[in-house]
Design a protein around this motif. Sequence first.
Motif, mmCIF file in Angstrom:
data_model
loop_
_atom_site.group_PDB
_atom_site.id
_atom_site.type_symbol
_atom_site.label_atom_id
_atom_site.label_comp_id
_atom_site.label_asym_id
_atom_site.label_seq_id
_atom_site.Cartn_x
_atom_site.Cartn_y
_atom_site.Cartn_z
ATOM 1 N N GLY A 1 0.943 -1.274 0.142
ATOM 2 C CA GLY A 1 -0.001 0.015 0.098
ATOM 3 C C GLY A 1 0.846 1.271 -0.113
ATOM 4 N N ARG A 2 0.425 2.357 -0.394
ATOM 5 C CA ARG A 2 0.843 3.607 -0.434
ATOM 6 C C ARG A 2 1.392 3.990 1.033
ATOM 7 N N PRO A 3 2.689 4.568 1.211
ATOM 8 C CA PRO A 3 3.262 4.976 2.658
ATOM 9 C C PRO A 3 2.142 6.267 2.959
ATOM 10 N N GLY A 4 2.325 6.245 4.528
ATOM 11 C CA GLY A 4 1.260 7.276 5.116
ATOM 12 C C GLY A 4 1.759 8.772 4.589
ATOM 13 N N THR A 5 3.255 8.998 4.227
ATOM 14 C CA THR A 5 3.853 10.113 4.123
ATOM 15 C C THR A 5 3.295 10.600 2.284
ATOM 16 N N ALA A 6 2.686 9.518 1.787
ATOM 17 C CA ALA A 6 2.283 9.957 0.454
ATOM 18 C C ALA A 6 0.641 10.045 0.641
ATOM 19 N N GLY A 7 -0.130 10.264 1.701
ATOM 20 C CA GLY A 7 -1.296 10.398 1.811
ATOM 21 C C GLY A 7 -2.009 11.727 1.724
ATOM 22 N N THR A 8 -3.206 11.681 1.211
ATOM 23 C CA THR A 8 -3.619 12.796 0.774
ATOM 24 C C THR A 8 -4.561 13.436 2.176
ATOM 25 N N VAL A 9 -5.039 14.779 2.204
ATOM 26 C CA VAL A 9 -6.061 15.218 3.244
ATOM 27 C C VAL A 9 -7.153 14.172 3.285
ATOM 28 N N ASP A 10 -7.670 13.714 2.311
ATOM 29 C CA ASP A 10 -8.755 12.720 2.338
ATOM 30 C C ASP A 10 -8.449 11.621 3.234
ATOM 31 N N ASP A 11 -7.449 10.963 2.757
ATOM 32 C CA ASP A 11 -6.813 9.948 3.508
ATOM 33 C C ASP A 11 -6.742 10.114 4.836
ATOM 34 N N PHE A 12 -6.006 11.217 5.387
ATOM 35 C CA PHE A 12 -6.122 11.640 6.674
ATOM 36 C C PHE A 12 -7.591 11.711 7.680
ATOM 37 N N ALA A 13 -8.467 12.228 6.663
ATOM 38 C CA ALA A 13 -9.691 12.592 7.146
ATOM 39 C C ALA A 13 -10.256 11.136 7.484
ATOM 40 N N LEU B 1 -8.802 3.547 24.608
ATOM 41 C CA LEU B 1 -7.464 2.778 24.119
ATOM 42 C C LEU B 1 -6.740 3.775 23.097
ATOM 43 N N CYS B 2 -5.535 3.919 23.204
ATOM 44 C CA CYS B 2 -4.653 4.981 22.160
ATOM 45 C C CYS B 2 -3.571 4.092 21.795
ATOM 46 N N HIS B 3 -3.222 4.228 20.487
ATOM 47 C CA HIS B 3 -1.949 3.985 19.945
ATOM 48 C C HIS B 3 -0.993 4.408 20.386
ATOM 49 N N HIS B 4 -1.067 5.988 20.590
ATOM 50 C CA HIS B 4 -0.113 6.845 21.177
ATOM 51 C C HIS B 4 1.057 7.424 19.998
ATOM 52 N N ASP B 5 1.023 6.820 18.839
ATOM 53 C CA ASP B 5 2.166 7.399 17.910
ATOM 54 C C ASP B 5 1.610 7.027 16.356
ATOM 55 N N VAL B 6 0.247 7.753 16.226
ATOM 56 C CA VAL B 6 -0.297 7.720 14.881
ATOM 57 C C VAL B 6 0.314 8.886 14.140
ATOM 58 N N TRP B 7 1.023 8.605 13.143
ATOM 59 C CA TRP B 7 1.689 9.476 12.279
ATOM 60 C C TRP B 7 2.134 8.861 10.893
ATOM 61 N N PRO B 8 2.285 9.717 10.052
ATOM 62 C CA PRO B 8 2.335 9.050 8.439
ATOM 63 C C PRO B 8 3.269 7.856 8.584
ATOM 64 N N THR B 9 4.414 7.887 9.317
ATOM 65 C CA THR B 9 5.442 6.687 8.986
ATOM 66 C C THR B 9 4.814 5.571 9.690
ATOM 67 N N ASN B 10 3.890 5.536 10.470
ATOM 68 C CA ASN B 10 3.289 4.437 11.109
ATOM 69 C C ASN B 10 2.042 3.960 10.621
ATOM 70 N N LEU B 11 1.688 4.651 9.183
ATOM 71 C CA LEU B 11 0.576 4.119 8.530
ATOM 72 C C LEU B 11 1.028 3.842 6.996
ATOM 73 N N LEU B 12 0.252 2.656 6.586
ATOM 74 C CA LEU B 12 0.126 2.310 5.265
ATOM 75 C C LEU B 12 -1.285 2.367 4.848
ATOM 76 N N LEU B 13 -1.362 2.610 3.373
ATOM 77 C CA LEU B 13 -2.756 3.260 2.951
ATOM 78 C C LEU B 13 -2.938 2.093 1.618
ATOM 79 N N PRO B 14 -3.233 0.601 2.117
ATOM 80 C CA PRO B 14 -3.701 -0.159 0.944
ATOM 81 C C PRO B 14 -5.231 0.079 0.498
ATOM 82 N N ALA B 15 -5.549 -0.426 -0.771
ATOM 83 C CA ALA B 15 -6.651 -0.112 -1.085
ATOM 84 C C ALA B 15 -7.985 -0.714 -0.202
ATOM 85 N N ASP B 16 -7.771 -1.500 0.556
ATOM 86 C CA ASP B 16 -8.840 -2.062 1.586
ATOM 87 C C ASP B 16 -8.913 -1.545 2.776
#
Length: 348
Positions: A115-127, A213-228
């Motif tokens: 999937g796309r890395p979080g650093t390539a995410g769009t505003v809509d992805d983050f929303a 319950l928190c993840h405590h480290d949600v930011w683009p490098t800890n996100l992947l954005l596959p189609a599903d």
Amino acid sequence: MTRPPLDLVPAEVPAHPLTHNPLNGVTGGIWRTRRDGRPAVLKLITPPGGGVGPVHWAASDDPGHWNYWRREVEAYASGLAGTAWADAGLAAPEVLGIDERPDGTVALWLAEVDGRPGTAGTVDDFAEVARRLGAAHADWLAEGGTRSADRYDWLARNWLRDYTSSRPVSEPVPWDHPVAVAAWRAPLRADLRRLWEERHGVLAATDRLPQTLCHHDVWPTNLLLPADGPVLLDWSFVGPGPIGEDAANLVLDTFFDGLVDVALLPDMVEAVLDGYLAGLGKAVDPALAVRAVRLTGAAKYFWLAPMMLNRAGGATGQTYDRRDEAAMFAGRLPVLELLARWSAEALG
């Protein structure tokens, strides 16, 4: 270490190192490689004393400590990482194996996510990520904020307070350092100073927020954005925490290290807040939820400007941010202005 140990990945098997925080004593390395013929990510987890990072990133053998060394291993082994927020559409990578090694380290094998890395995410992805975060937080709030989390003694006990209080800030903070004067206007420096001086009250205010319950480290490098749907990485800090914190971090930490264009910040603030509120639904009063995002953002980063000023004129000490000092101070300006506004609005 440029390659993983040979008992884990033979020399003839490709192993490409991945960017991570080398200061954290828990992480001995991360590689993209293969296991049993499948694309895999190997993360080597090291016990206390095995890392070489600074004291404020040292691994701990206390299960409730913010940087407990085995927490991510336990999160995957127990199934919590994969199931905690699954109903809200936030997944974790599939576990391929957990190898306890004779030297005390643990090899955590995860399936590589396509999937796309979080650093390539769009505003809509983050929303959309924020909406799912809100739904996940609401799900845990509906069952008293603890749900089945009380079964796990390895969850971070008080992550937000313990992490932020451990950041290496020395007094007196040089608020009028020439580098800061050149990049930050006097009113902003005054607001950031106020936030630093009122940090204990800020943290106390977060204690009074509804807990989830928190993840405590949600930011683009800890996100992947596959189609599903989005996949969250790095569950090493998971534990109870105040509502709003993960959403606040998604806004602020997306831009602090210059990995995403800071021009997107205003749109990001609106999109993440709207998405988070939509996900929470009727579980939390919207005004309280907005205040929680602002307050936890202030609590998460009250130390950042002081630490930058402590280091001004020397090495930046940054892992992900590759800008020089002047560019870093200037690039973080809009985010610090937002942080100062959030602090003022939350504290009144």
